[in-house]
Design a protein around this motif. Structure first.
Motif, PDB file in Angstrom:
ATOM      1  N   VAL A 221       0.822  -1.213   0.000  1.00 39.69           N
ATOM      2  CA  VAL A 221       0.000   0.000   0.000  1.00 39.69           C
ATOM      3  C   VAL A 221       0.859   1.268   0.000  1.00 39.69           C
ATOM      4  O   VAL A 221       0.390   2.343  -0.403  1.00 39.69           O
ATOM      5  CB  VAL A 221      -0.985  -0.013   1.204  1.00 39.69           C
ATOM      6  CG1 VAL A 221      -0.305   0.474   2.491  1.00 39.69           C
ATOM      7  CG2 VAL A 221      -2.229   0.832   0.908  1.00 39.69           C
ATOM      8  N   GLU A 222       2.113   1.141   0.400  1.00 40.42           N
ATOM      9  CA  GLU A 222       3.024   2.287   0.350  1.00 40.42           C
ATOM     10  C   GLU A 222       3.268   2.747  -1.081  1.00 40.42           C
ATOM     11  O   GLU A 222       3.642   3.900  -1.321  1.00 40.42           O
ATOM     12  CB  GLU A 222       4.365   1.927   1.001  1.00 40.42           C
ATOM     13  CG  GLU A 222       4.298   1.734   2.498  1.00 40.42           C
ATOM     14  CD  GLU A 222       5.665   1.426   3.107  1.00 40.42           C
ATOM     15  OE1 GLU A 222       6.124   2.227   3.936  1.00 40.42           O
ATOM     16  OE2 GLU A 222       6.273   0.408   2.731  1.00 40.42           O
ATOM     17  N   LYS A 223       3.037   1.860  -2.057  1.00 36.64           N
ATOM     18  CA  LYS A 223       3.257   2.183  -3.469  1.00 36.64           C
ATOM     19  C   LYS A 223       2.006   2.766  -4.124  1.00 36.64           C
ATOM     20  O   LYS A 223       2.044   3.165  -5.293  1.00 36.64           O
ATOM     21  CB  LYS A 223       3.664   0.916  -4.236  1.00 36.64           C
ATOM     22  CG  LYS A 223       4.844   0.164  -3.663  1.00 36.64           C
ATOM     23  CD  LYS A 223       5.035  -1.147  -4.422  1.00 36.64           C
ATOM     24  CE  LYS A 223       6.067  -2.037  -3.779  1.00 36.64           C
ATOM     25  NZ  LYS A 223       6.182  -3.336  -4.481  1.00 36.64           N
ATOM     26  N   VAL A 224       0.904   2.802  -3.390  1.00 33.38           N
ATOM     27  CA  VAL A 224      -0.392   3.177  -3.960  1.00 33.38           C
ATOM     28  C   VAL A 224      -0.671   4.659  -3.718  1.00 33.38           C
ATOM     29  O   VAL A 224      -0.688   5.121  -2.582  1.00 33.38           O
ATOM     30  CB  VAL A 224      -1.523   2.315  -3.354  1.00 33.38           C
ATOM     31  CG1 VAL A 224      -2.874   2.744  -3.906  1.00 33.38           C
ATOM     32  CG2 VAL A 224      -1.265   0.833  -3.635  1.00 33.38           C
ATOM     33  N   ASP A 225      -0.903   5.407  -4.798  1.00 35.51           N
ATOM     34  CA  ASP A 225      -1.139   6.847  -4.691  1.00 35.51           C
ATOM     35  C   ASP A 225      -2.616   7.224  -4.668  1.00 35.51           C
ATOM     36  O   ASP A 225      -2.977   8.307  -4.204  1.00 35.51           O
ATOM     37  CB  ASP A 225      -0.465   7.568  -5.868  1.00 35.51           C
ATOM     38  CG  ASP A 225       1.053   7.449  -5.818  1.00 35.51           C
ATOM     39  OD1 ASP A 225       1.618   7.607  -4.719  1.00 35.51           O
ATOM     40  OD2 ASP A 225       1.662   7.182  -6.872  1.00 35.51           O
ATOM     41  N   ILE A 226      -3.485   6.355  -5.191  1.00 34.88           N
ATOM     42  CA  ILE A 226      -4.912   6.698  -5.287  1.00 34.88           C
ATOM     43  C   ILE A 226      -5.587   6.612  -3.912  1.00 34.88           C
ATOM     44  O   ILE A 226      -5.067   5.968  -2.997  1.00 34.88           O
ATOM     45  CB  ILE A 226      -5.641   5.762  -6.277  1.00 34.88           C
ATOM     46  CG1 ILE A 226      -5.609   4.307  -5.781  1.00 34.88           C
ATOM     47  CG2 ILE A 226      -5.043   5.879  -7.669  1.00 34.88           C
ATOM     48  CD1 ILE A 226      -6.473   3.354  -6.580  1.00 34.88           C
ATOM     49  N   PRO A 227      -6.745   7.263  -3.747  1.00 34.42           N
ATOM     50  CA  PRO A 227      -7.464   7.163  -2.468  1.00 34.42           C
ATOM     51  C   PRO A 227      -7.931   5.726  -2.196  1.00 34.42           C
ATOM     52  O   PRO A 227      -8.448   5.054  -3.095  1.00 34.42           O
ATOM     53  CB  PRO A 227      -8.667   8.095  -2.682  1.00 34.42           C
ATOM     54  CG  PRO A 227      -8.263   9.006  -3.790  1.00 34.42           C
ATOM     55  CD  PRO A 227      -7.387   8.196  -4.683  1.00 34.42           C
ATOM     56  N   VAL A 228      -7.737   5.288  -0.958  1.00 33.64           N
ATOM     57  CA  VAL A 228      -8.134   3.943  -0.549  1.00 33.64           C
ATOM     58  C   VAL A 228      -9.047   4.045   0.673  1.00 33.64           C
ATOM     59  O   VAL A 228      -8.690   4.662   1.677  1.00 33.64           O
ATOM     60  CB  VAL A 228      -6.909   3.068  -0.194  1.00 33.64           C
ATOM     61  CG1 VAL A 228      -7.362   1.669   0.245  1.00 33.64           C
ATOM     62  CG2 VAL A 228      -5.942   2.966  -1.370  1.00 33.64           C
TER      63      VAL A 228
END
Length: 283
Positions: A221-228
């Motif tokens: 998840v550290e690589k994920v830029d979109i809203p989660v």
């Protein structure tokens, strides 16, 4: 309010078998456990999911790397597309209530039965199969506005995003975090001693030539830029809500919602949860 229970309890005959095998040899018990760990149980489709099944175009696709088939469900709506990923022992229609709401918001709904699940052929299944299915569908449908995953599907969602799957927003519900914790719970659940879990981990990694740490959700998840949007119930007996808290801690752009007394599956049909999902995807 009824007392929460685990979604699936291990049958007593399996516990007896694993204990008997471990009495003679840890190696035998681990070999038996490895087979159980990748063998999903197919359950009949509940009545509440039949309407989604009826409305869906259903067709097969193939995982080129895993060389397994999987079954796709599609409900054609508007130009926006949402991909749904079910959990272990689940089906492509498992998130039917959420899918119905999104379809009414003019989303095209895409979901699938992972290998070994639902209408897909009987096969061993790994989280890597769920992830590969997401990428196969991304190539097939070109792009998704939203990706939603429950339980193992939540873990697969973040792992896919961390590996380059494109979406504008993501939602995970009741997601696990570290596979080592899942292994530990699994080993204890089938009647083996907790200390066997480390040997099981080593055997699993040797068999599949992959380090399980590579699939830790809080790392991906550290690589994920979109809203989660991260949703989890405090009374979830299948996956502790500490997993959600840890994922939220490492996420760049996330919102955490903790519910009460919904457990691991009832959360998928809760009206307040669905309201939060609709709010998230429209804001």
């Amino acid at each position: 309010m009824a007392k929460q229970k685990k979604s699936i309890e291990t049958p007593k005959y399996i516990k007896r078998s694993t204990k008997l095998l471990s009495f003679f040899s840890d190696k035998l018990a681990i070999q038996f456990a490895l087979k159980l760990f990748v063998t999903p149980i197919k359950f009949p489709t509940p009545k509440r999911e039949l309407n989604m099944e009826k409305k869906s175009k259903i067709f097969p696709l193939e995982l080129p790397t895993a060389k397994k088939d999987f079954t796709v469900y599609e409900i054609v709506g508007g130009p926006k597309k949402a991909l749904f990923i079910h959990g272990w022992n689940g089906r492509g229609t498992q998130l039917a209530t959420i899918a119905k709401e999104l379809a009414e918001m003019n989303y095209t709904i895409v979901s699938f039965d992972a290998p070994g699940h639902g209408k897909s052929s009987k096969n061993p299944a790994l989280m890597t199969d769920f992830i590969e299915a997401a990428f196969v569908l991304e190539r097939y449908y070109k792009e998704f506005d939203l990706i939603i995953g429950h339980s193992l599907g939540g873990m697969s969602t973040i792992n896919a995003l961390g590996r380059g799957f494109k979406a504008k927003k993501a939602i995970i519900i009741g997601s696990g975090d570290e596979i080592q914790n899942i292994i530990k719970d699994f080993v204890i659940g089938i009647g083996l001693k907790e200390k066997i879990s480390e040997k099981f981990k080593i055997a699993f990694e040797e068999k599949y030539q992959e380090k399980i740490e590579n699939y830790s959700v809080h790392k991906q998840v550290e690589k994920v830029d979109i809203p989660v949007l991260i949703i989890h119930d405090k009374n979830d007996l299948d996956v502790p809500y500490s997993a959600a808290e840890n994922i939220h801690k490492y996420a760049k752009n996330s919102k955490l919602i903790l519910t009460n007394k919904l457990g691991h599956r009832k959360i998928l049909g809760d009206s307040k949860v669905i309201d939060e999902i609709k709010k998230f995807i429209t804001e």
